[in-house]
Design a protein around this motif. Structure first.
Motif, short mmCIF file in Angstrom:
data_model
loop_
_atom_site.label_atom_id
_atom_site.label_comp_id
_atom_site.label_asym_id
_atom_site.label_seq_id
_atom_site.Cartn_x
_atom_site.Cartn_y
_atom_site.Cartn_z
N GLU A 1 0.83 -1.21 0.00
CA GLU A 1 0.00 0.00 0.00
C GLU A 1 0.87 1.26 0.00
N GLN A 2 1.90 1.24 0.81
CA GLN A 2 2.79 2.40 0.92
C GLN A 2 3.46 2.74 -0.41
N HIS A 3 3.88 1.71 -1.14
CA HIS A 3 4.64 1.94 -2.37
C HIS A 3 3.79 2.07 -3.63
N THR A 4 2.56 1.56 -3.61
CA THR A 4 1.74 1.60 -4.83
C THR A 4 0.53 2.51 -4.71
N GLY A 5 0.10 2.80 -3.49
CA GLY A 5 -1.09 3.62 -3.30
C GLY A 5 -2.39 2.83 -3.35
N VAL A 6 -2.31 1.51 -3.56
CA VAL A 6 -3.50 0.67 -3.55
C VAL A 6 -3.91 0.43 -2.09
N SER A 7 -5.17 0.64 -1.77
CA SER A 7 -5.62 0.55 -0.38
C SER A 7 -5.52 -0.87 0.17
N ARG A 8 -5.39 -0.96 1.48
CA ARG A 8 -5.35 -2.26 2.15
C ARG A 8 -6.60 -3.07 1.83
N GLU A 9 -7.74 -2.41 1.82
CA GLU A 9 -9.00 -3.10 1.56
C GLU A 9 -8.98 -3.81 0.21
#
Length: 213
Positions: free
Chosen positions: A93-101
């Motif tokens: 999530e930190q590196h791609t911006g895709v949410s944890r959900e």
């Protein structure tokens, strides 16, 4: 390769990589899988060897890599998330911006092995599309979540086989057609790495798989 030698080499690789303690167990299992995928993965110990001074199990507090502290299995969407899996998803999530959900819908750990959670029908219209989707998911998630510089194509092949979209005659050409990814090596030593364009486009790719805009 003898099982004991494989396990020693796998743990040496984990130690040399200097990985965080939380994901050492996952990394150990992956190292065993890559060194001898058909020989010892079923006999690999549940917990990675402990380093000097290490007092707890790597990557978990009281649970195996495939279960939560409360005893739940981590085998797909809806299952409890282990500490090791949570660490991996946080890094992606930190590196791609895709949410944890969204990442929790996309992948999961199954006995320490990272697997795609989506059914084949969600990955593409044909085997080629599905195989390329698997390659993109595993390369990005393993790259950031497991700190891999590149991912073995044998890992991609195994997942394509599990999801019943593997085309042995066309596997190599299907992967080579991917834009934004670099393939290196030859034979069973081939690896895939994501370029910046593929990384930047990963959020939109995930949305397309999850039918979100």
């Amino acid at each position: 390769m003898e099982i004991s030698e494989t396990l020693r080499k796998a743990w040496t690789a984990v130690e040399d990589a200097g990985l965080p303690e939380k994901i050492q167990e996952v990394a150990f299992r992956e190292a065993v899988r890559l060194l001898a995928p058909t020989q010892v993965v079923a006999t690999a110990p549940t917990n990675a060897p402990r380093t000097s001074g290490q007092t707890g199990k790597p990557g978990a507090t009281g649970g195996s890599p495939g279960s939560s502290a409360n005893g739940g299995d981590s085998n797909g969407a809806g299952s409890k998330i282990t500490e090791a899996e949570s660490t991996i998803l946080d890094k992606v999530e930190q590196h791609t911006g895709v949410s944890r959900e969204k990442l929790e819908e996309l992948v999961h750990l199954d006995n320490g092995v990272l697997k795609v959670s989506l059914p084949g029908i969600k990955l593409g219209k044909n085997n080629a599309d599905k195989t390329r989707a698997i390659a993109q998911i595993l390369t990005i998630v393993r790259g950031f979540g497991l700190d891999e510089n590149e991912t073995s194509l044998e890992v991609v092949r195994a997942e394509a086989q599990r999801l019943k979209c593997y085309d042995s005659a066309n596997f190599s050409s299907q992967i080579k057609a991917l834009n934004g990814y670099l393939i290196t090596g030859s034979g069973t030593s081939r690896h895939i790495r994501a370029k910046s364009g593929a990384i930047n486009g990963f959020p939109a790719f995930v949305d397309s798989l999850l039918d979100e805009s």
